[in-house]
Design a protein around this motif. Structure first.
Motif, mmCIF file in Angstrom:
data_model
loop_
_atom_site.group_PDB
_atom_site.id
_atom_site.type_symbol
_atom_site.label_atom_id
_atom_site.label_comp_id
_atom_site.label_asym_id
_atom_site.label_seq_id
_atom_site.Cartn_x
_atom_site.Cartn_y
_atom_site.Cartn_z
ATOM 1 N N LEU A 111 47.719 -3.196 3.653
ATOM 2 C CA LEU A 111 48.809 -3.372 2.689
ATOM 3 C C LEU A 111 49.624 -2.090 2.567
ATOM 4 N N GLY A 112 48.938 -0.962 2.549
ATOM 5 C CA GLY A 112 49.624 0.318 2.458
ATOM 6 C C GLY A 112 50.400 0.648 3.719
ATOM 7 N N GLU A 113 49.905 0.164 4.859
ATOM 8 C CA GLU A 113 50.621 0.396 6.121
ATOM 9 C C GLU A 113 52.025 -0.195 6.060
ATOM 10 N N LEU A 114 52.151 -1.378 5.474
ATOM 11 C CA LEU A 114 53.458 -2.012 5.371
ATOM 12 C C LEU A 114 54.341 -1.308 4.329
ATOM 13 N N ILE A 115 53.712 -0.684 3.319
ATOM 14 C CA ILE A 115 54.485 0.080 2.334
ATOM 15 C C ILE A 115 55.042 1.342 2.984
ATOM 16 N N ARG A 116 54.190 1.999 3.764
ATOM 17 C CA ARG A 116 54.627 3.253 4.418
ATOM 18 C C ARG A 116 55.617 2.998 5.543
ATOM 19 N N HIS A 117 55.463 1.871 6.224
ATOM 20 C CA HIS A 117 56.349 1.530 7.348
ATOM 21 C C HIS A 117 56.887 0.117 7.118
ATOM 22 N N PRO A 118 57.971 -0.013 6.385
ATOM 23 C CA PRO A 118 58.479 -1.336 6.009
ATOM 24 C C PRO A 118 59.152 -2.077 7.165
ATOM 25 N N GLU A 119 58.340 -2.512 8.119
ATOM 26 C CA GLU A 119 58.775 -3.312 9.263
ATOM 27 C C GLU A 119 57.782 -4.446 9.450
ATOM 28 N N PRO A 120 58.215 -5.585 10.028
ATOM 29 C CA PRO A 120 57.277 -6.694 10.238
ATOM 30 C C PRO A 120 56.039 -6.237 11.012
ATOM 31 N N LEU A 121 54.902 -6.734 10.585
ATOM 32 C CA LEU A 121 53.627 -6.353 11.194
ATOM 33 C C LEU A 121 52.828 -7.632 11.457
ATOM 34 N N ARG A 122 52.434 -7.846 12.731
ATOM 35 C CA ARG A 122 51.688 -9.039 13.113
ATOM 36 C C ARG A 122 50.433 -8.615 13.859
ATOM 37 N N LEU A 123 49.289 -9.104 13.384
ATOM 38 C CA LEU A 123 48.010 -8.704 13.962
ATOM 39 C C LEU A 123 47.167 -9.938 14.254
ATOM 40 N N PRO A 124 46.534 -9.988 15.440
ATOM 41 C CA PRO A 124 45.608 -11.100 15.712
ATOM 42 C C PRO A 124 44.297 -10.951 14.947
ATOM 43 N N LYS A 125 43.941 -9.680 14.644
ATOM 44 C CA LYS A 125 42.694 -9.440 13.924
ATOM 45 C C LYS A 125 42.872 -8.202 13.050
ATOM 46 N N ILE A 126 42.744 -8.381 11.737
ATOM 47 C CA ILE A 126 42.985 -7.292 10.797
ATOM 48 C C ILE A 126 42.036 -6.131 11.031
ATOM 49 N N SER A 127 40.784 -6.448 11.306
ATOM 50 C CA SER A 127 39.766 -5.396 11.398
ATOM 51 C C SER A 127 40.002 -4.446 12.550
ATOM 52 N N GLU A 128 40.827 -4.846 13.547
ATOM 53 C CA GLU A 128 41.041 -3.982 14.712
ATOM 54 C C GLU A 128 42.132 -2.945 14.484
ATOM 55 N N HIS A 129 42.854 -3.031 13.375
ATOM 56 C CA HIS A 129 43.915 -2.052 13.108
ATOM 57 C C HIS A 129 43.299 -0.770 12.554
ATOM 58 N N SER A 130 43.901 0.373 12.885
ATOM 59 C CA SER A 130 43.347 1.673 12.483
ATOM 60 C C SER A 130 43.378 1.875 10.967
ATOM 61 N N SER A 131 44.302 1.207 10.254
ATOM 62 C CA SER A 131 44.399 1.393 8.798
ATOM 63 C C SER A 131 43.452 0.492 8.019
ATOM 64 N N SER A 132 42.787 -0.419 8.717
ATOM 65 C CA SER A 132 41.901 -1.362 8.022
ATOM 66 C C SER A 132 40.570 -0.693 7.691
ATOM 67 N N TYR A 133 40.089 -0.903 6.475
ATOM 68 C CA TYR A 133 38.759 -0.382 6.133
ATOM 69 C C TYR A 133 37.923 -1.430 5.405
ATOM 70 N N GLY A 134 38.157 -2.696 5.725
ATOM 71 C CA GLY A 134 37.297 -3.750 5.217
ATOM 72 C C GLY A 134 37.798 -4.359 3.922
ATOM 73 N N PHE A 135 37.025 -5.342 3.467
ATOM 74 C CA PHE A 135 37.368 -6.073 2.247
ATOM 75 C C PHE A 135 36.329 -5.820 1.175
ATOM 76 N N PRO A 136 36.712 -5.964 -0.103
ATOM 77 C CA PRO A 136 35.725 -5.804 -1.179
ATOM 78 C C PRO A 136 34.722 -6.954 -1.181
ATOM 79 N N PRO A 137 33.612 -6.797 -1.894
ATOM 80 C CA PRO A 137 32.621 -7.885 -1.972
ATOM 81 C C PRO A 137 33.255 -9.167 -2.515
ATOM 82 N N ASN A 138 32.751 -10.289 -2.067
ATOM 83 C CA ASN A 138 33.182 -11.628 -2.485
ATOM 84 C C ASN A 138 34.574 -12.003 -1.990
ATOM 85 N N HIS A 139 35.146 -11.181 -1.097
ATOM 86 C CA HIS A 139 36.462 -11.492 -0.536
ATOM 87 C C HIS A 139 36.283 -12.463 0.625
ATOM 88 N N PRO A 140 37.086 -13.529 0.690
ATOM 89 C CA PRO A 140 36.941 -14.464 1.819
ATOM 90 C C PRO A 140 37.318 -13.791 3.136
#
Length: 565
Positions: A111-140
């Motif tokens: 989410l912050g990546e899109l704030i810092r770089h306001p351009e369309p962002l398309r990913l096949p898998k969120i976890s493979e992006h360098s800015s991803s650090y996982g989801f909180p507990p109970n997150h689908p």
């Protein structure tokens, strides 16, 4: 036309099937494109029809999830700092799931990546992006991702986040194109909604200002006007709590005089330090102070975004208006601050008008006292003195011993009455002859001011040399103690009568405030009472609270005085 002897031309059956399939695919694609364009137009019209900003944002994220066939969608509004999210709306999650996940994201990771770089962002898998650090507990679980910025008048307002394309597929170029088109339409709709919201808010502020002006011109007490201002500001800004604090002890602290909304009863009468509080910061700087989370503030604790606005008259800060929203609500913006600051200025006008009215009343009171003093001196004392002389001259003609004794006692009583009346005359005229910081003057002022808050006039008794024998430091503290004591009675005692006495007993100054209210409850707030005790201790004095016979409380504040030279 076929020539004689020519062989018939035969197309292979397989080639014909391929052509038919290709034609069908193109027809389906054209139909799909037509349907998607139709859906996009419907979404744009649906979003554009709304004027309420909250509804507009909700319709945008709902339309986005339908257009790209996403399971989850969200719209994050970027806060005033330009780095975090101040508002987050979701689609696809139930209330139970949202509660289990916990607080909304602030704008880190993808989410912050899109704030810092306001351009369309398309990913096949969120976890493979360098800015991803996982989801909180109970997150689908979420895998595919598509995000686009929403711009309003060239500035990034927020971002659309879509995840989990249905069927397990990845988001495509066409999805990105459709979502980007919707974002452009969303920017226009948001701008229209904000303009409409701003015009409606301006109209509400104008109506509120007119209501306050009417209240001021009708002579309403300043306390009632401050309550009205706090209620209107809370309603217009959508705050859950509004407080009005006034300076105490020359500005070393603030006391909450008015509180409306959540925790109002708990906060009324609270003494706030200037350092470390939002209200104190606004009072010290004379500028509005905003906070994303006022959890550490004694007034805003447990709430959400907060804003403290100084109430100024000229260059002087007369008080502070504090507004606190519930948790999860958007922060106060700069656009919201300006009208609140202007509106709060009417509170300063209320206080100033009250002071001018009090000065006029005080002048009329002093003129009346001067007349009473002249009448007492020129008429009452002279007649009493003449009566006493007559009785003394008649005493020698009385032969009965008991009758003679009664006459002498009557003469003594007349002498004592003359002394009392002369003391009263001195008190009535002391305001004209004593300096402005004289204790008699200060006591009369504080008692008169309290009458407007209490709804009735306290009784007042003053005895002894209060202007010439009481040091200036003691005068200041005694006046502050009286003001605080009467304020506590007005806020908490629910009393219908108050008796004030200030007596110079020769070796002690004794200030007493007795009310017929409900008394001090067990475990009641002690901050103000501790302040009174400290003022006594600094002069080696004492503070005591005793029950009043028949109900109520008696406050006794004693200060030793140096013997006369």
């Amino acid at each position: 036309m076929k020539n004689a002897g020519d062989e018939p031309v035969r197309l292979p059956q397989l080639r014909l099937d391929e052509l038919l399939e290709e034609l069908q695919a193109r027809l389906d694609a054209a139909r799909g494109t037509r349907d998607r364009v139709h859906s996009l137009l419907e979404a744009v019209l649906s979003v554009g029809r709304e004027l309420d900003l909250e509804h507009v944002l909700r319709r945008i994220v709902e339309a986005a999830t339908v257009l790209v066939d996403a399971r989850y969608g969200a719209l994050g509004v970027i806060g005033p700092d330009g780095r975090t999210l101040s508002q987050f709306l979701t689609v696809g999650l139930s209330d139970e799931e949202i509660e289990a996940i916990g607080p909304y994201p602030e704008g880190h990771g993808i989410l912050g990546e899109l704030i810092r770089h306001p351009e369309p962002l398309r990913l096949p898998k969120i976890s493979e992006h360098s800015s991803s650090y996982g989801f909180p507990p109970n997150h689908p679980p979420m895998h595919s991702f598509l995000g686009v910025p929403i711009r309003v008048r060239g500035e990034v307002f927020g971002n659309l986040y879509l995840t989990e394309k249905r069927g397990g597929a990845d988001f495509e170029d066409e999805d990105e194109s459709v979502l980007s088109t919707l974002a452009v339409a969303a920017g226009v709709a948001i701008d229209n909604a904000r303009l409409y919201e701003e015009s409606m808010r301006r109209e509400r502020w104008l109506r509120a200002s007119a209501e306050v002006t009417t209240s001021l011109m009708s002579g309403s007490p300043p306390a009632r006007v401050m309550v009205l201002i706090a209620e209107l500001a809370r309603e217009i800004t959508g705050a859950g709590l509004a407080t009005f604090a006034l300076p105490l002890d020359g500005g070393s602290a603030l006391t909450v005089e008015v509180a409306v909304g959540a925790r109002a009863e708990e906060l009324r009468g609270l003494v706030l330090p200037v350092d470390g509080t939002l209200a104190g910061a606004a009072y010290a700087t004379g500028e509005p102070v905003r906070s994303r989370d006022g959890a550490e503030d004694p007034c805003a604790g447990g709430g959400g975004p907060a804003m403290a606005v100084p109430v100024t008259s000229g260059d002087a800060v007369r008080g502070v208006l504090l507004l606190v929203r519930d948790g999860g609500q958007p922060e106060f913006s700069e656009q919201e601050t300006r009208p609140v600051l202007t509106f709060a200025g009417q509170a300063a006008l209320a206080l100033e008008l009250a002071e001018r009215r009090a000065d006029a009343e005080q002048l009329a009171l002093l003129e009346d006292r001067d007349r009473i003093a002249r009448d007492l001196h020129d008429l009452a004392i002279q007649r009493l003195f003449a009566t006493g002389m007559t009785l003394q001259s008649a005493d020698r003609f009385i032969d009965h011993a008991e009758a003679s004794e009664r006459v002498r006692r009557a003469v003594d009583d007349l002498d004592e009455t003359i002394k009392i009346i002369r003391s009263a005359i001195f008190g009535l005229r002391a305001r004209e002859t004593a300096p402005q910081h004289g204790l008699r003057t200060r006591v009369v002022q504080k008692t008169g001011e309290a009458g407007r808050t209490l709804g009735f006039a306290p009784s007042l008794r003053m005895e002894g040399l209060l202007d010439t024998r009481v040091p200036r430091a003691v005068v200041d503290d005694a006046a502050a103690v009286l003001e605080e004591a009467l304020s506590n009675v007005a806020r908490h005692a629910r009393a219908t009568s108050v008796d004030v006495s200030v007596v110079n007993e020769g070796d002690e100054l004794v200030l007493t405030v007795a009310d017929n209210g409900v008394g001090i409850p067990e475990g009641g707030r002690r901050s103000g009472l501790n302040n009174l005790a400290e003022r006594a201790e600094r002069h080696d004095g004492t503070l005591a609270f005793t029950p009043r016979p028949g109900g109520g409380t008696v406050l006794t504040w004693r200060i030793p005085l140096a013997p006369p030279a």
